[in-house]
Structure formats: structure tokens, C-alpha cells
Design an enzyme around this catalytic site. Structure first.
Site, PDB file in Angstrom:
ATOM      1  N   SER A 138      53.605  61.307 -48.258  1.00 30.45           N
ATOM      2  CA  SER A 138      53.510  62.388 -47.270  1.00 30.45           C
ATOM      3  C   SER A 138      52.978  63.603 -48.001  1.00 30.45           C
ATOM      4  CB  SER A 138      54.912  62.684 -46.716  1.00 30.45           C
ATOM      5  OG  SER A 138      54.932  63.909 -46.020  1.00 30.45           O
ATOM      6  N   TYR A 151      64.095  63.971 -47.689  1.00 30.48           N
ATOM      7  CA  TYR A 151      62.749  63.456 -47.426  1.00 30.48           C
ATOM      8  C   TYR A 151      61.778  63.901 -48.531  1.00 30.48           C
ATOM      9  CZ  TYR A 151      58.663  62.272 -44.482  1.00 30.48           C
ATOM     10  OH  TYR A 151      57.499  61.726 -43.971  1.00 30.48           O
TER      11      TYR A 151
HETATM   12  P1  NAD Z   1      57.861  55.804 -36.901  1.00 31.28           P
HETATM   13  O1  NAD Z   1      59.257  56.233 -36.601  1.00 31.28           O
HETATM   14  O2  NAD Z   1      56.859  55.695 -35.818  1.00 31.28           O
HETATM   15  O3  NAD Z   1      57.867  54.408 -37.675  1.00 31.28           O
HETATM   16  C1  NAD Z   1      58.794  54.090 -38.656  1.00 31.28           C
HETATM   17  C2  NAD Z   1      58.799  52.589 -38.853  1.00 31.28           C
HETATM   18  O4  NAD Z   1      59.777  52.281 -39.853  1.00 31.28           O
HETATM   19  C3  NAD Z   1      59.215  51.824 -37.593  1.00 31.28           C
HETATM   20  O5  NAD Z   1      58.506  50.610 -37.541  1.00 31.28           O
HETATM   21  C4  NAD Z   1      60.696  51.581 -37.826  1.00 31.28           C
HETATM   22  O6  NAD Z   1      61.202  50.467 -37.106  1.00 31.28           O
HETATM   23  C5  NAD Z   1      60.687  51.333 -39.322  1.00 31.28           C
HETATM   24  N1  NAD Z   1      61.985  51.500 -39.949  1.00 31.28           N
HETATM   25  C6  NAD Z   1      62.824  52.563 -39.900  1.00 31.28           C
HETATM   26  N2  NAD Z   1      63.934  52.293 -40.604  1.00 31.28           N
HETATM   27  C7  NAD Z   1      63.778  51.051 -41.113  1.00 31.28           C
HETATM   28  C8  NAD Z   1      64.584  50.221 -41.918  1.00 31.28           C
HETATM   29  N3  NAD Z   1      65.791  50.611 -42.348  1.00 31.28           N
HETATM   30  N4  NAD Z   1      64.125  49.003 -42.244  1.00 31.28           N
HETATM   31  C9  NAD Z   1      62.916  48.568 -41.804  1.00 31.28           C
HETATM   32  N5  NAD Z   1      62.112  49.315 -41.037  1.00 31.28           N
HETATM   33  C10 NAD Z   1      62.544  50.537 -40.697  1.00 31.28           C
HETATM   34  O7  NAD Z   1      57.384  56.814 -38.039  1.00 31.28           O
HETATM   35  P2  NAD Z   1      55.953  57.119 -38.689  1.00 31.28           P
HETATM   36  O8  NAD Z   1      55.691  58.550 -38.435  1.00 31.28           O
HETATM   37  O9  NAD Z   1      54.948  56.107 -38.318  1.00 31.28           O
HETATM   38  O10 NAD Z   1      56.341  56.998 -40.229  1.00 31.28           O
HETATM   39  C11 NAD Z   1      55.859  55.965 -41.068  1.00 31.28           C
HETATM   40  C12 NAD Z   1      55.801  56.487 -42.488  1.00 31.28           C
HETATM   41  O11 NAD Z   1      54.877  57.565 -42.556  1.00 31.28           O
HETATM   42  C13 NAD Z   1      57.136  57.039 -42.998  1.00 31.28           C
HETATM   43  O12 NAD Z   1      57.320  56.665 -44.346  1.00 31.28           O
HETATM   44  C14 NAD Z   1      56.950  58.538 -42.887  1.00 31.28           C
HETATM   45  O13 NAD Z   1      57.745  59.239 -43.806  1.00 31.28           O
HETATM   46  C15 NAD Z   1      55.475  58.652 -43.205  1.00 31.28           C
HETATM   47  N6  NAD Z   1      54.865  59.907 -42.758  1.00 31.28           N
HETATM   48  C16 NAD Z   1      54.840  60.249 -41.436  1.00 31.28           C
HETATM   49  C17 NAD Z   1      54.233  61.430 -41.052  1.00 31.28           C
HETATM   50  C18 NAD Z   1      54.154  61.867 -39.612  1.00 31.28           C
HETATM   51  O14 NAD Z   1      53.741  63.012 -39.366  1.00 31.28           O
HETATM   52  N7  NAD Z   1      54.495  61.042 -38.648  1.00 31.28           N
HETATM   53  C19 NAD Z   1      53.668  62.274 -42.010  1.00 31.28           C
HETATM   54  C20 NAD Z   1      53.722  61.896 -43.340  1.00 31.28           C
HETATM   55  C21 NAD Z   1      54.310  60.705 -43.705  1.00 31.28           C
END
Ligand code: NAD
Length: 256
Positions: A138, A151
Site C-alpha cells: 500500500s 495497517y
Molecule cells: P477487499 O475487502 O475488497 O478484499 C479483501 C480480500 O481479502 C477479500 O477477498 C477477503 O475475503 C479476503 N480476506 C480478508 N480476510 C481474510 C482472511 N483472514 N483470510 C483469507 N482471506 C481474507 O479489500 P481490497 O481493498 O481489495 O484489499 C486487498 C488488498 O489491497 C489488501 O491487502 C489491502 O490492504 C490492499 N490495499 C487496498 C487499498 C484500497 O484502497 N482498497 C489500497 C492499498 C492497499
């Protein structure tokens, strides 16, 4: 480009993970799907791209379940060639009010799970002299924001782990890199928009504008599709010598 390769994307039932899984599937990779929620919907979207999909419901906070996931993926497809550590959760609170069990869960899912998948995937990648490890970190792996202690700690740790693995594999055909998105409108961020709207008594639209204005100069969300294409680039021959980078796709967030 990725026909006969197998990609395991953790947390691929939603958001960024699903976007990356679909982009890799479009290149022909077999997909190991993982995560909770709408598993069937995700499976159908990926299968529609014409590749086999194998689902494993490992909870990425449990090392024993991660071991089972890695074993099952290798059994189904032979080995994992592309490992995308994407599963992640968020919790927002000042450090002195941060619930210790939320801290533990964030560190386990956002950081420790990547250590376990990497240590278990590497031997087969090294034996094949080809592998791609992509850690979804991130902008919070590079800079901090208030109220996100666990985080930010986890994502900085993930960027550090990425560099170490890149060094340890530097003379092999295995690469390890991190992707650092800014705001992407997924369920993880929608919760933060909703909380802002509720706290300030404003509309969802206004809360979205405020959220972007605070950090992301482009005033646009990065999309899971764009992040998927970056993952495809890391898997391409052009990226053979891209090692240990933390590549931001953040609308200018970290340029400030
Ligand atoms: P999201 O909530 O849409 O997806 C998260 C995914 O992780 C889902 O498939 C969920 O079922 C799975 N998950 C959660 N806990 C779990 C567990 N204990 N075991 C297995 N699977 C699990 O979120 P997202 O925004 O797509 O995030 C995905 C990644 O991207 C994360 O690592 C997040 O930190 C990172 N990220 C997101 C953003 C943003 O703005 N959305 C920005 C930077 C980084």
C-alpha cells in the site's frame, strides 16, 4: 503469456485480489482462488475467462490453514508459479484505543501470511528457476496516516519482507516485488467512506470527495483492473530484472 502457469492470489474473492486474478487469468494462468464472501461469483467471473479455478478457503491468519492451502494448490496444479499476497483487512482507531485483537489480526493477515506463503512457495519456484512473488502492500508501506498503526506497521513490514526475498532470490529466475496502491474503491475503502459520511453528517458523494482530496491529488481512484495490469507486467519477461521494488500506483499520493 501465462498459459501453463499457476497463480495463487490470496483474498481474491473481492476487490483488488479479484482484479489481479482476472488479469492473470486473461493471460491464461490457472487460478487458485482464496477468501471469503461471494466465492461463487468470483469463481464464475474467472472461469468465464476460460481457465481452471481451484478454491481454497484458508483463513490467512492461521499458519496451519496456509500450509494446507499451499499443499492443496500444489496437488491440484503441480506448483504455484505466481504468488500474489493480497489478503488484507483494515481497522481505524488512535493507537491508545486500538483493540489489541485487531492489531494481532491485521499483523497476521496483512504481514505474517505473506511470510508463510513465501517460505512454502519458494522451494518449488527455485527448483523451476521461475517464479513471481507479488506482495500487495500500500502507499501505507511507504508513508503513514494517523489512526492506522497496525495497517501501516504491517505494510511497512511487507515492503521490508519484499526487499529481503528479492535479495535472497536475486541470482535466480524468481522475482519478488510489492505493489503500493493509493485509494481503490473496494469494500475495504467503502467502509472508510461510510464512516466519514456518518461522522461528518454528509453525503456519500461528499465523503468520497473529501477522502480523495485529503491524500490523492488525481482525485480519482486507482482501479483493480489497473493493478491487475501491473501484476501482469511483473510476470512478463520485461520484468525479469525488476527486483525488490515497491511500485506505487497512487494518483500522486506519495509524490507530495
Ligand atoms: P477487499 O475487502 O475488497 O478484499 C479483501 C480480500 O481479502 C477479500 O477477498 C477477503 O475475503 C479476503 N480476506 C480478508 N480476510 C481474510 C482472511 N483472514 N483470510 C483469507 N482471506 C481474507 O479489500 P481490497 O481493498 O481489495 O484489499 C486487498 C488488498 O489491497 C489488501 O491487502 C489491502 O490492504 C490492499 N490495499 C487496498 C487499498 C484500497 O484502497 N482498497 C489500497 C492499498 C492497499
Amino acid at each position: 503469456m501465462l498459459k501453463d502457469k499457476t497463480a495463487l492470489v490470496t483474498g481474491s474473492t473481492s476487490g483488488i485480489g479479484l482484479g489481479i486474478a482476472k488479469a492473470l487469468a486473461r493471460q491464461g494462468a490457472n487460478i487458485v482462488l482464496n477468501g471469503f464472501g461471494d466465492v461463487d461469483g468470483a469463481r464464475q467471473q474467472i472461469e468465464a475467462l476460460g481457465v481452471p479455478v481451484f478454491y481454497h478457503g484458508a483463513d490467512m491468519s492461521h499458519p496451519a490453514e496456509i500450509e494446507d492451502l499451499m499443499r492443496a494448490a500444489a496437488e491440484r496444479f503441480g506448483r504455484v508459479d505466481i504468488l500474489v499476497n493480497n489478503a488484507g483487512i483494515q481497522h481505524v482507531a488512535p493507537v491508545e484505543e486500538f483493540p489489541p485483537e485487531r492489531w494481532d489480526a491485521i499483523i497476521a493477515i496483512n504481514l505474517c501470511s505473506a511470510f508463510h506463503t513465501i517460505r512454502l512457495a519458494l522451494p518449488a519456484m527455485k527448483a523451476a528457476n521461475w517464479g513471481r512473488i507479488i506482495n500487495v502492500a500500500s502507499v501505507h508501506g511507504l508513508v503513514a496516516s494517523a489512526q492506522k498503526s497496525a495497517y501501516v506497521a504491517a505494510k511497512h513490514g511487507l515492503v521490508g519482507l519484499t526487499k529481503v526475498v528479492a535479495l535472497e532470490t536475486a541470482t535466480t529466475g524468481v522475482t519478488c516485488n510489492a505493489i503500493c496502491p493509493g485509494w481503490v474503491l473496494t469494500p475495504l475503502v467503502q467502509k472508510q467512506v461510510d464512516a466519514k459520511a456518518a461522522a461528518l453528517g454528509i453525503s456519500n458523494e461528499e465523503a468520497t470527495r473529501l477522502l480523495l482530496a485529503e491524500k490523492q491529488p488525481s482525485m480519482q481512484f486507482t482501479t483493480p483492473e489497473e493493478l491487475g495490469e501491473l501484476a501482469v507486467f511483473f510476470c512478463s519477461p520485461a520484468a525479469n530484472n525488476v527486483r525488490g521494488v515497491a511500485w506505487n500506483m497512487d494518483g500522486g499520493w506519495t509524490a507530495q
